[in-house]
Design an enzyme around this catalytic site. Structure first.
Site, PDB file in Angstrom:
ATOM      1  N   SER A  64      74.517  -9.489 -46.435  1.00 23.58           N
ATOM      2  CA  SER A  64      73.758 -10.461 -46.699  1.00 23.58           C
ATOM      3  C   SER A  64      73.701 -11.128 -45.873  1.00 23.58           C
ATOM      4  O   SER A  64      74.607 -10.664 -44.645  1.00 23.58           O
ATOM      5  CB  SER A  64      74.049 -11.690 -47.603  1.00 23.58           C
ATOM      6  OG  SER A  64      72.603 -12.539 -47.853  1.00 23.58           O
TER       7      SER A  64
ATOM      8  N   TYR B 175      80.546 -16.982 -52.022  1.00 23.24           N
ATOM      9  CA  TYR B 175      79.394 -15.438 -51.722  1.00 23.24           C
ATOM     10  C   TYR B 175      80.216 -14.985 -50.461  1.00 23.24           C
ATOM     11  O   TYR B 175      79.826 -13.960 -50.648  1.00 23.24           O
ATOM     12  CB  TYR B 175      78.080 -16.070 -52.308  1.00 23.24           C
ATOM     13  CG  TYR B 175      77.732 -15.544 -51.906  1.00 23.24           C
ATOM     14  CD1 TYR B 175      77.260 -13.843 -52.833  1.00 23.24           C
ATOM     15  CD2 TYR B 175      76.218 -14.986 -51.118  1.00 23.24           C
ATOM     16  CE1 TYR B 175      76.069 -13.059 -52.607  1.00 23.24           C
ATOM     17  CE2 TYR B 175      75.103 -14.383 -51.003  1.00 23.24           C
ATOM     18  CZ  TYR B 175      75.104 -13.267 -51.352  1.00 23.24           C
ATOM     19  OH  TYR B 175      73.765 -12.677 -51.139  1.00 23.24           O
TER      20      TYR B 175
END
Length: 274
Positions: A143, A157
């Site tokens: 990401s 995360y």
């Protein structure tokens, strides 16, 4: 496209979002695809849609956090298609929360899917892939959060995505002498159901975290199909890293990365101006 035509791809997290788009994109280039997801109904639906278009595909349930489940996926993939040339470790989950207020169960759930899930897949597939000849590639989905200095309540995360980038670049160096490529895909905001990740969270990891932004599709985001096209283009040119994010978010992301470099320069004593 000769690298793809007639070969096989396994995509985890492929019942929806980026994974489903990757399955469609790779199948359109002549690949047989294994659509794998913890959502068995969704995986079979995506595979069925591809078969209806005359494209070779099977759906398979897999829990990437379970090593035996992943081994079963590898066995089935090779039994069905004989080889796997492209492994897309795409399964991933998200939750929000400050570090001090998040539970250990939150962390264990995130890491069991995002990091250990990727490692489970590598352990199950790489030995088989190494025994093959010709073009082979691994793509791991991380990401843009792996590059942000300010995670904004996504620190847990983001930490898992940092790990994916580090592991992927290390794996790329390790596998290069064997002719196996590795690419890490780093999407930004994508119109997927990732805000509803906890729909598949096991009770073993404790109570669900709060969902401050709801559980709908990510707004103001790039479409999964565009991410899939960017990813496949990057795989074909053996790119180490592929970014895919909306045009309106590119300058903000660039500024955030530059802030990270500014912090690095300051720490090194370079006194970089803001």
């Amino acid at each position: 496209m000769d690298h793809l035509n007639g070969r096989t791809a396994v995509i985890t997290g492929a019942a929806s979002g980026i994974g489903a788009a990757l399955a469609a994109e790779l199948a359109s280039h002549g690949m047989s695809v294994v659509v794998a997801d913890i959502d068995a109904d969704g995986a079979h639906h995506v595979a069925g849609e591809l078969r209806a278009r005359g494209l070779p595909a099977i759906g398979a349930r897999v829990d990437v956090s379970d090593p035996e489940s992943v081994q079963d996926l590898a066995r089935r993939s090779y039994d069905e298609f004989g080889s796997v040339e492209l492994l897309c470790n795409n399964a991933g989950v998200l939750l929000f929360g400050a570090i001090a207020e998040s539970s250990l169960g939150d962390w264990r759930w995130l890491s069991s899917v995002n990091v250990e899930g990727m490692l489970n897949c590598l352990h199950a597939f790489l030995q088989r892939m190494r025994a093959q000849q010709g073009w082979r590639h691994v793509m791991n989905t991380a990401s843009t959060h792996a590059f942000l200095p300010d995670p904004r309540h996504t620190a847990l995360y983001s930490a898992t995505k940092h790990a994916i980038v580090g592991l992927s670049l290390g794996l790329r160096a390790e596998l290069a002498p064997e002719g196996i490529g590795v690419t890490v895909l780093c999407p930004g905001q994508v119109a997927t159901r990732i805000l509803d990740s906890q729909r598949n969270r096991s009770e073993a990891f404790g109570e669900r975290a709060s969902e401050p932004f709801g559980t709908g599709v990510v707004p103001m985001a790039i479409e999964p199909g565009q991410v899939a096209r960017d990813a496949v283009e990057g795989v074909l040119r053996d790119a180490p890293i592929v970014f895919s994010l909306p045009e309106h978010g590119r300058e903000e992301f660039r500024a955030q990365v530059e802030e990270l470099w500014r912090l690095t320069g300051t720490a090194l004593g370079d006194h970089v101006e803001a």
